[in-house]
Motif scaffolding. Structure first.
Motif, PDB file in Angstrom:
ATOM      1  N   THR A  64       0.822  -1.206   0.000  1.00 32.27           N
ATOM      2  CA  THR A  64       0.000   0.000   0.000  1.00 32.27           C
ATOM      3  C   THR A  64       0.861   1.262   0.000  1.00 32.27           C
ATOM      4  O   THR A  64       0.534   2.244  -0.673  1.00 32.27           O
ATOM      5  CB  THR A  64      -0.926   0.008   1.229  1.00 32.27           C
ATOM      6  N   ALA A  65       1.981   1.231   0.723  1.00 35.20           N
ATOM      7  CA  ALA A  65       2.879   2.385   0.749  1.00 35.20           C
ATOM      8  C   ALA A  65       3.492   2.618  -0.628  1.00 35.20           C
ATOM      9  O   ALA A  65       3.609   3.760  -1.076  1.00 35.20           O
ATOM     10  CB  ALA A  65       3.966   2.168   1.796  1.00 35.20           C
ATOM     11  N   ARG A  66       3.873   1.539  -1.307  1.00 39.50           N
ATOM     12  CA  ARG A  66       4.418   1.689  -2.674  1.00 39.50           C
ATOM     13  C   ARG A  66       3.370   2.239  -3.625  1.00 39.50           C
ATOM     14  O   ARG A  66       3.669   3.094  -4.460  1.00 39.50           O
ATOM     15  CB  ARG A  66       4.934   0.349  -3.188  1.00 39.50           C
ATOM     16  N   ILE A  67       2.141   1.753  -3.504  1.00 46.71           N
ATOM     17  CA  ILE A  67       1.058   2.253  -4.358  1.00 46.71           C
ATOM     18  C   ILE A  67       0.812   3.726  -4.081  1.00 46.71           C
ATOM     19  O   ILE A  67       0.616   4.519  -5.012  1.00 46.71           O
ATOM     20  CB  ILE A  67      -0.218   1.407  -4.149  1.00 46.71           C
ATOM     21  N   LEU A  68       0.832   4.121  -2.813  1.00 46.16           N
ATOM     22  CA  LEU A  68       0.630   5.517  -2.447  1.00 46.16           C
ATOM     23  C   LEU A  68       1.704   6.411  -3.051  1.00 46.16           C
ATOM     24  O   LEU A  68       1.400   7.463  -3.617  1.00 46.16           O
ATOM     25  CB  LEU A  68       0.595   5.674  -0.927  1.00 46.16           C
ATOM     26  N   LEU A  69       2.955   5.995  -2.959  1.00 41.29           N
ATOM     27  CA  LEU A  69       4.040   6.791  -3.532  1.00 41.29           C
ATOM     28  C   LEU A  69       3.901   6.889  -5.044  1.00 41.29           C
ATOM     29  O   LEU A  69       4.087   7.967  -5.619  1.00 41.29           O
ATOM     30  CB  LEU A  69       5.401   6.191  -3.156  1.00 41.29           C
ATOM     31  N   ALA A  70       3.527   5.799  -5.699  1.00 40.88           N
ATOM     32  CA  ALA A  70       3.328   5.832  -7.147  1.00 40.88           C
ATOM     33  C   ALA A  70       2.178   6.768  -7.524  1.00 40.88           C
ATOM     34  O   ALA A  70       2.275   7.518  -8.508  1.00 40.88           O
ATOM     35  CB  ALA A  70       3.059   4.423  -7.667  1.00 40.88           C
ATOM     36  N   LEU A  71       1.096   6.748  -6.752  1.00 33.52           N
ATOM     37  CA  LEU A  71      -0.038   7.632  -7.030  1.00 33.52           C
ATOM     38  C   LEU A  71       0.346   9.104  -6.886  1.00 33.52           C
ATOM     39  O   LEU A  71      -0.057   9.940  -7.703  1.00 33.52           O
ATOM     40  CB  LEU A  71      -1.208   7.315  -6.098  1.00 33.52           C
ATOM     41  N   VAL A  72       1.140   9.426  -5.862  1.00 30.07           N
ATOM     42  CA  VAL A  72       1.553  10.812  -5.660  1.00 30.07           C
ATOM     43  C   VAL A  72       2.482  11.267  -6.783  1.00 30.07           C
ATOM     44  O   VAL A  72       2.367  12.393  -7.284  1.00 30.07           O
ATOM     45  CB  VAL A  72       2.204  10.985  -4.265  1.00 30.07           C
ATOM     46  N   ILE A  73       3.384  10.388  -7.224  1.00 28.01           N
ATOM     47  CA  ILE A  73       4.282  10.738  -8.325  1.00 28.01           C
ATOM     48  C   ILE A  73       3.499  10.954  -9.618  1.00 28.01           C
ATOM     49  O   ILE A  73       3.734  11.922 -10.348  1.00 28.01           O
ATOM     50  CB  ILE A  73       5.371   9.657  -8.498  1.00 28.01           C
ATOM     51  N   VAL A  74       2.550  10.068  -9.901  1.00 26.73           N
ATOM     52  CA  VAL A  74       1.728  10.221 -11.105  1.00 26.73           C
ATOM     53  C   VAL A  74       0.882  11.488 -11.021  1.00 26.73           C
ATOM     54  O   VAL A  74       0.701  12.193 -12.025  1.00 26.73           O
ATOM     55  CB  VAL A  74       0.849   8.966 -11.316  1.00 26.73           C
ATOM     56  N   LEU A  75       0.374  11.807  -9.839  1.00 29.14           N
ATOM     57  CA  LEU A  75      -0.406  13.030  -9.660  1.00 29.14           C
ATOM     58  C   LEU A  75       0.439  14.268  -9.938  1.00 29.14           C
ATOM     59  O   LEU A  75      -0.001  15.185 -10.626  1.00 29.14           O
ATOM     60  CB  LEU A  75      -0.970  13.099  -8.244  1.00 29.14           C
ATOM     61  N   PHE A  76       1.663  14.292  -9.411  1.00 33.36           N
ATOM     62  CA  PHE A  76       2.531  15.446  -9.629  1.00 33.36           C
ATOM     63  C   PHE A  76       2.880  15.588 -11.104  1.00 33.36           C
ATOM     64  O   PHE A  76       2.844  16.695 -11.662  1.00 33.36           O
ATOM     65  CB  PHE A  76       3.809  15.323  -8.795  1.00 33.36           C
ATOM     66  N   ALA A  77       3.209  14.473 -11.759  1.00 33.08           N
ATOM     67  CA  ALA A  77       3.535  14.527 -13.191  1.00 33.08           C
ATOM     68  C   ALA A  77       2.323  14.979 -13.997  1.00 33.08           C
ATOM     69  O   ALA A  77       2.452  15.804 -14.915  1.00 33.08           O
ATOM     70  CB  ALA A  77       4.019  13.164 -13.668  1.00 33.08           C
ATOM     71  N   GLY A  78       1.152  14.466 -13.659  1.00 34.59           N
ATOM     72  CA  GLY A  78      -0.057  14.873 -14.369  1.00 34.59           C
ATOM     73  C   GLY A  78      -0.390  16.338 -14.176  1.00 34.59           C
ATOM     74  O   GLY A  78      -0.782  17.025 -15.125  1.00 34.59           O
ATOM     75  N   ALA A  79      -0.230  16.828 -12.968  1.00 36.70           N
ATOM     76  CA  ALA A  79      -0.493  18.252 -12.707  1.00 36.70           C
ATOM     77  C   ALA A  79       0.518  19.126 -13.446  1.00 36.70           C
ATOM     78  O   ALA A  79       0.160  20.164 -14.012  1.00 36.70           O
ATOM     79  CB  ALA A  79      -0.444  18.538 -11.213  1.00 36.70           C
ATOM     80  N   HIS A  80       1.777  18.693 -13.463  1.00 38.86           N
ATOM     81  CA  HIS A  80       2.813  19.462 -14.163  1.00 38.86           C
ATOM     82  C   HIS A  80       2.511  19.525 -15.666  1.00 38.86           C
ATOM     83  O   HIS A  80       2.568  20.598 -16.281  1.00 38.86           O
ATOM     84  CB  HIS A  80       4.177  18.824 -13.915  1.00 38.86           C
ATOM     85  N   PHE A  81       2.188  18.375 -16.253  1.00 37.80           N
ATOM     86  CA  PHE A  81       1.888  18.356 -17.682  1.00 37.80           C
ATOM     87  C   PHE A  81       0.614  19.123 -18.007  1.00 37.80           C
ATOM     88  O   PHE A  81       0.517  19.786 -19.037  1.00 37.80           O
ATOM     89  CB  PHE A  81       1.776  16.927 -18.197  1.00 37.80           C
ATOM     90  N   LYS A  82      -0.378  19.033 -17.129  1.00 38.88           N
ATOM     91  CA  LYS A  82      -1.633  19.739 -17.371  1.00 38.88           C
ATOM     92  C   LYS A  82      -1.437  21.249 -17.338  1.00 38.88           C
ATOM     93  O   LYS A  82      -1.985  21.970 -18.177  1.00 38.88           O
ATOM     94  CB  LYS A  82      -2.675  19.323 -16.332  1.00 38.88           C
TER      95      LYS A  82
END
Length: 135
Positions: free
Chosen positions: A67-85
């Motif tokens: 769950t901790a690995r999934i959480l870190l992956a979700l936060v990284i994807v969120l940051f990348a998505g917000a940056h690209f958006k």
């Protein structure tokens, strides 16, 4: 409860609190948290934090690691998505100077530190090594 479990619990709570912190400042006028940016994704991160807390409380350390690995992956994807958006939203404007100026007016603010700190803390403390007994 062991110290590493308490720190992992604090990491999950920090990440859950980070969803309510301001993440973007739009044109110096308003701040937006995760639920204003993308509500379903915010609920997914919050649900992941809650599941991690429940698994830690139940003593399921291996599942809490996942769950901790999934959480870190979700936060990284969120940051990348917000940056690209942010940088692609104004790319449709014909004049690049105006588009660049408008993209520069959207600022990433301190809530990202809280999200990343919570996710990284939960990952590192769930992977803390066990003490080996020497014979």
């Amino acid at each position: 409860m062991q110290l590493k479990n308490i720190l992992a619990f604090a990491g999950y709570c920090l990440a859950a609190a980070g969803t309510y912190c301001p993440l973007l400042r739009l044109f110096g006028i308003t701040n937006q948290n995760l639920f204003a940016i993308n509500k379903p994704y915010g609920l997914l991160i919050l649900f992941t934090c809650i599941v991690g807390i429940v698994l830690l409380s139940a003593g399921r350390r291996h599942n809490a690691q996942t769950t901790a690995r999934i959480l870190l992956a979700l936060v990284i994807v969120l940051f990348a998505g917000a940056h690209f958006k942010v940088h692609n939203t104004f790319s449709g404007i014909t004049y690049k100077g105006i588009g660049g100026y408008l993209a520069g007016q959207v600022k990433f603010i301190w809530g990202w530190y809280v999200l990343f700190a919570g996710a990284i803390l939960s990952v590192f403390t769930t992977y803390a090594s066990k003490k080996r007994i020497e014979k």
